[in-house]
Design a protein around this motif. Structure first.
Motif, PDB file in Angstrom:
ATOM      1  N   MET A  37       0.520  -1.417  -0.096  1.00  0.00           N
ATOM      2  CA  MET A  37      -0.201  -0.397  -0.064  1.00  0.00           C
ATOM      3  C   MET A  37       1.112   1.282   0.010  1.00  0.00           C
ATOM      4  O   MET A  37       0.398   1.923  -0.440  1.00  0.00           O
ATOM      5  N   ILE A  38       1.762   0.968   0.844  1.00  0.00           N
ATOM      6  CA  ILE A  38       2.574   2.306   0.942  1.00  0.00           C
ATOM      7  C   ILE A  38       3.960   2.550  -0.907  1.00  0.00           C
ATOM      8  O   ILE A  38       3.434   3.251  -0.964  1.00  0.00           O
ATOM      9  N   GLU A  39       4.186   1.570  -1.680  1.00  0.00           N
ATOM     10  CA  GLU A  39       4.044   1.821  -2.405  1.00  0.00           C
ATOM     11  C   GLU A  39       3.789   2.183  -3.691  1.00  0.00           C
ATOM     12  O   GLU A  39       3.823   3.090  -4.592  1.00  0.00           O
ATOM     13  N   ALA A  40       2.168   1.744  -3.326  1.00  0.00           N
ATOM     14  CA  ALA A  40       1.088   2.108  -4.477  1.00  0.00           C
ATOM     15  C   ALA A  40       1.331   3.849  -4.292  1.00  0.00           C
ATOM     16  O   ALA A  40       0.950   4.585  -5.391  1.00  0.00           O
ATOM     17  N   SER A  41       1.206   4.101  -2.850  1.00  0.00           N
ATOM     18  CA  SER A  41       0.780   5.438  -3.082  1.00  0.00           C
ATOM     19  C   SER A  41       2.272   6.105  -2.873  1.00  0.00           C
ATOM     20  O   SER A  41       1.695   7.407  -3.469  1.00  0.00           O
ATOM     21  N   LYS A  42       3.405   6.350  -3.127  1.00  0.00           N
ATOM     22  CA  LYS A  42       4.376   6.218  -3.481  1.00  0.00           C
ATOM     23  C   LYS A  42       4.264   6.423  -5.258  1.00  0.00           C
ATOM     24  O   LYS A  42       4.641   8.108  -5.310  1.00  0.00           O
ATOM     25  N   GLN A  43       3.757   5.699  -5.572  1.00  0.00           N
ATOM     26  CA  GLN A  43       4.158   6.007  -7.538  1.00  0.00           C
ATOM     27  C   GLN A  43       2.888   6.973  -7.661  1.00  0.00           C
ATOM     28  O   GLN A  43       3.071   7.729  -8.698  1.00  0.00           O
ATOM     29  N   ARG A  44       1.963   6.937  -6.805  1.00  0.00           N
ATOM     30  CA  ARG A  44       0.264   7.899  -6.794  1.00  0.00           C
ATOM     31  C   ARG A  44       0.762   9.154  -6.720  1.00  0.00           C
ATOM     32  O   ARG A  44       0.182  10.065  -7.088  1.00  0.00           O
ATOM     33  N   GLY A  45       1.499   9.049  -5.606  1.00  0.00           N
ATOM     34  CA  GLY A  45       1.471  10.503  -4.780  1.00  0.00           C
ATOM     35  C   GLY A  45       0.859  11.322  -3.985  1.00  0.00           C
ATOM     36  O   GLY A  45       0.976  11.645  -3.224  1.00  0.00           O
ATOM     37  N   TYR A  46      -0.355  10.026  -3.171  1.00  0.00           N
ATOM     38  CA  TYR A  46      -0.778  10.251  -2.534  1.00  0.00           C
ATOM     39  C   TYR A  46      -1.284   8.678  -1.901  1.00  0.00           C
ATOM     40  O   TYR A  46      -1.796   8.515  -2.838  1.00  0.00           O
ATOM     41  N   GLY A  47      -1.779   8.759  -0.382  1.00  0.00           N
ATOM     42  CA  GLY A  47      -2.198   7.810  -0.253  1.00  0.00           C
ATOM     43  C   GLY A  47      -3.910   7.820  -0.679  1.00  0.00           C
ATOM     44  O   GLY A  47      -5.121   8.171  -0.430  1.00  0.00           O
TER      45      GLY A  47
END
Length: 256
Positions: free
Chosen positions: A180-190
């Protein structure tokens, strides 16, 4: 007939956009104010200390009095009062609940909110609660900003035992959280869905203090998953980013 007060405000707004100042003749044309009237108003504003005339270019420029007044006003207000207009604006744009989270002692506490939903389902929990980082959008946004050492330390503090008290998609172990953290980093927001609560989705962006480079807080949008769909979340991302940037710029001004 336009009053001198209206004209004075128009001049202030024009000079705010002209860092190098502006000549009387040019402002007269731009603002459609006769030169004689323009000269009288500028003279009065100069006497009051709002503007001055550059000795070399003869352009009129703003003094620091306006900036000083603005900073004094902001400094006299509470954090929530200062940022509330930005929360209101984002709530109006999203038609969902917008919340401001403050990071203190490596925890996130929701200190301000604005409800954008006018009818139908409304998600509106009480402010003042401390967020459980692994299951909240603001928590994911915050954890995404940390280095590996601090990340592991905070995750150990939060633990995964609490996951059973949250939604079905709350991470049950480190591997799930790291994804979930990696997805947040890629997206730029949680982003979360059925994670903090069943039937609720949220998105959150970190607010970085430009003076220290450290996370100051988070701004989030939350609402029923039936409305806050993946497509809707993607549509709202630019507005969320813009609100985070606006709040950060004010932090820089009032030295919080």
């Amino acid at each position: 007939m336009i009053s001198n007060t209206d004209r004075s405000l128009a001049i202030l707004e024009a000079l705010l956009k002209q860092v190098d100042g502006c000549a009387l003749s040019q402002m007269s044309v731009d603002l459609d104010i006769p030169k004689s009237a323009m000269h009288r108003i500028l003279t009065a504003m100069k006497d009051m200390g709002y503007i001055y005339q550059d000795d070399i270019t003869q352009h009129y420029k703003l003094t620091l009095k306006i900036a000083s007044m603005g900073l004094s006003y902001l400094s006299s207000r509470s954090i929530t009062e200062t940022f509330q207009p930005y929360l209101n604006e984002l709530a109006e744009t999203s038609s969902e609940l917008v919340r401001l989270g403050l990071i203190e002692d490596e925890k996130i506490i929701w200190i301000g909110k604005a409800q954008g939903a006018k009818s139908g389902l409304k998600y509106d929990p009480d402010s003042g609660n401390v967020a459980y980082l692994p299951a909240s959008a603001c928590g994911l946004a915050y954890l995404s900003e940390l280095d590996q050492k601090d990340f592991k330390r905070l995750v150990e503090r939060e633990g995964f035992e609490k996951a059973q008290n949250f939604g079905p998609n709350s991470p049950k172990n480190l591997t799930e959280l790291e994804q979930m953290i990696e997805a947040s980093k890629q997206r730029g927001y949680g982003v979360i869905s059925d994670t903090y609560e069943l039937g609720m989705s949220a998105m959150a962006k970190i607010i970085v203090n430009p003076q220290t480079g450290q996370p100051f807080g988070t701004v989030s949008i939350a609402g029923p998953s039936v409305r806050l769909s993946p497509k809707r979340i993607e549509e709202l991302a630019p507005a969320l980013h813009a609100t985070s940037d606006k709040i950060a710029s004010i932090i820089n001004l009032i030295h919080i």
